[in-house]
Design a protein around this motif. Structure first.
Motif, PDB file in Angstrom:
ATOM      1  N   HIS A 251      35.508  29.793  29.865  1.00 11.22           N
ATOM      2  CA  HIS A 251      35.973  30.813  30.797  1.00 11.22           C
ATOM      3  C   HIS A 251      35.098  32.054  30.628  1.00 11.22           C
ATOM      4  N   VAL A 252      34.831  32.731  31.729  1.00 12.53           N
ATOM      5  CA  VAL A 252      34.040  33.954  31.694  1.00 12.53           C
ATOM      6  C   VAL A 252      34.888  35.102  31.151  1.00 12.53           C
ATOM      7  N   LEU A 272      37.854  31.064  37.263  1.00 12.20           N
ATOM      8  CA  LEU A 272      36.696  31.109  36.367  1.00 12.20           C
ATOM      9  C   LEU A 272      36.978  31.928  35.121  1.00 12.20           C
ATOM     10  N   ILE A 273      37.893  32.894  35.201  1.00 12.20           N
ATOM     11  CA  ILE A 273      38.195  33.727  34.037  1.00 12.20           C
ATOM     12  C   ILE A 273      39.512  33.247  33.413  1.00 12.20           C
ATOM     13  N   ALA A 274      39.786  33.736  32.232  1.00 13.52           N
ATOM     14  CA  ALA A 274      40.911  33.211  31.456  1.00 13.52           C
ATOM     15  C   ALA A 274      42.223  33.885  31.840  1.00 13.52           C
ATOM     16  N   HIS A 275      43.047  33.168  32.593  1.00 10.80           N
ATOM     17  CA  HIS A 275      44.389  33.642  32.937  1.00 10.80           C
ATOM     18  C   HIS A 275      45.158  32.485  33.561  1.00 10.80           C
ATOM     19  N   SER A 282      44.448  35.297  41.599  1.00 10.89           N
ATOM     20  CA  SER A 282      43.069  35.256  42.090  1.00 10.89           C
ATOM     21  C   SER A 282      42.846  36.307  43.175  1.00 10.89           C
ATOM     22  N   MET A 283      43.834  36.483  44.038  1.00 10.72           N
ATOM     23  CA  MET A 283      43.735  37.535  45.054  1.00 10.72           C
ATOM     24  C   MET A 283      43.595  38.900  44.389  1.00 10.72           C
ATOM     25  N   GLY A 284      44.406  39.139  43.369  1.00  8.09           N
ATOM     26  CA  GLY A 284      44.327  40.414  42.657  1.00  8.09           C
ATOM     27  C   GLY A 284      42.979  40.615  41.998  1.00  8.09           C
ATOM     28  N   ASP A 285      42.441  39.554  41.390  1.00  9.23           N
ATOM     29  CA  ASP A 285      41.111  39.639  40.779  1.00  9.23           C
ATOM     30  C   ASP A 285      40.065  40.048  41.807  1.00  9.23           C
ATOM     31  N   GLY A 286      40.145  39.411  42.979  1.00  6.84           N
ATOM     32  CA  GLY A 286      39.168  39.702  44.026  1.00  6.84           C
ATOM     33  C   GLY A 286      39.218  41.152  44.467  1.00  6.84           C
ATOM     34  N   GLY A 305      35.693  50.010  27.671  1.00  6.59           N
ATOM     35  CA  GLY A 305      36.692  48.957  27.547  1.00  6.59           C
ATOM     36  C   GLY A 305      36.130  47.763  26.819  1.00  6.59           C
ATOM     37  N   ASP A 306      36.992  46.824  26.519  1.00  7.33           N
ATOM     38  CA  ASP A 306      36.598  45.621  25.785  1.00  7.33           C
ATOM     39  C   ASP A 306      36.759  44.395  26.666  1.00  7.33           C
ATOM     40  N   LEU A 307      35.925  43.395  26.431  1.00  6.43           N
ATOM     41  CA  LEU A 307      36.024  42.133  27.154  1.00  6.43           C
ATOM     42  C   LEU A 307      37.259  41.362  26.709  1.00  6.43           C
ATOM     43  N   VAL A 308      37.848  40.596  27.639  1.00  6.06           N
ATOM     44  CA  VAL A 308      38.922  39.670  27.278  1.00  6.06           C
ATOM     45  C   VAL A 308      38.677  38.357  28.011  1.00  6.06           C
TER      46      VAL A 308
END
Length: 308
Positions: A251-252, A272-275, A282-286, A305-308
């Motif tokens: 996951h990215v 693609l990301i971890a959730h 996905s809509m919120g991510d976009g 900030g830090d990556l998660v």
């Protein structure tokens, strides 16, 4: 070489939502979509606000593309094969031998579910047979449900679904081993386990699920089905090429506030990301990524900030 302010790679839910938001900022936006991912196979989502009777992935994609095009977003059906950062911009080459350049990139390439090649399986996905219990566990409430899967993954799915139904059958299609403790839990929940290969999904004349035919010829009747196979493939190859950091499951990794990756100028979202793998998330991510892409295009730097 064709240029854009932002190229969105992937025209699924996250990519479409990002394109709509960025289009409303009047940026020059291009979506390159290879027409794959969960939203292309799901016949009906049941847990999305505003669609009480459900909506197919195909319909969401159609409407989303129409919506984005209203704001001048351009779409190309192609597959990006390479992505690299050169001289402050991003260069891409595609399967159709096209070359593109962008100031920013949004990766929304998602994942591919591991699904066996069983006759009549795909017409049922999202309609009578599901892949995500958080999305569709409710649909099996009080119904005879067959989990087709393999080993521990299929067994865990069967146990998860026992929350909604007391009539669960686990067909271990891959005939993979199940750990003793998990097998004990299956027994405690009265979940029947059948270690055979499924040859066919049985449908009625409306393409509704009736049951499963095994290689032995035995018929297992069912009202609902769920898949439970390990090995879903993350489409993170482009992220790797560009030097984006990934976690152990490919996951990215992104900054939670902005959805930007470890490579400045590349954002990511969706499966693609971890959730939790949800349309609404996905809509919120976009939307979230698009807001920060706009800020970057307007000259604002990344926040701390830090990556998660």
């Amino acid at each position: 070489m064709k240029k854009a302010d932002c190229i969105i790679i992937g025209g699924g839910i996250a990519g479409l939502q990002a394109s709509i938001q960025l289009g409303r900022y009047n940026h020059n936006i291009l979506v390159i979509d290879s027409n794959q991912g969960r939203s292309t196979i799901c016949k009906c989502y049941h847990n999305i606000l505003g669609w009480p009777d459900g909506v197919s992935g195909e319909e969401i994609r159609r409407l989303g593309k129409q919506h984005a095009e209203k704001y001048g977003v351009h779409f190309v059906e192609d597959k990006v094969l390479s992505l690299q950062k050169l001289d402050g911009s991003f260069k891409m080459k595609t399967e159709k031998n096209e070359e593109y350049e962008a100031k920013t990139v949004f990766l929304a390439t998602g994942l591919v579910d591991k699904l066996p090649d069983i006759e009549n399986l795909f017409p049922c996905l999202g309609k009578n047979i599901y892949v995500c219990p958080d999305c569709d566990g409710y649909e099996v409430t009080g119904k005879k449900t067959v989990v087709l899967g393999g080993g521990n993954t299929g067994a865990h799915m069967a146990l998860t679904l026992s929350y909604w139904s007391d009539d669960i059958v686990f067909i271990n299609h891959e005939q993979a081993p199940v750990e003793a403790a998990i097998a004990e839990d299956l027994d405690k929940h009265n979940i029947q386990v059948i270690k055979e290969v499924i040859s066919k999904v049985l449908l009625d004349d409306k393409e509704d699920l009736m049951g499963f035919e095994l290689n032995s010829g035995k018929i297992i009747e069912a009202e609902r089905g769920f898949t439970g196979f390990s090995g879903n493939k993350m489409n993170s190859e482009l992220a790797k090429q560009a030097g984006v950091r990934l976690n152990e499951k490919n996951h990215v990794l992104v900054y939670p506030r902005t959805k930007e990756t470890s490579v400045e100028g590349i954002w990511a979202g969706g499966d693609l990301i971890a959730h939790s793998e949800q349309v609404t998330i996905s809509m919120g991510d976009g939307s979230q990524a698009a807001i920060w892409i706009h800020k970057r295009l307007m000259g604002e730097g990344p926040p701390d900030g830090d990556l998660v």
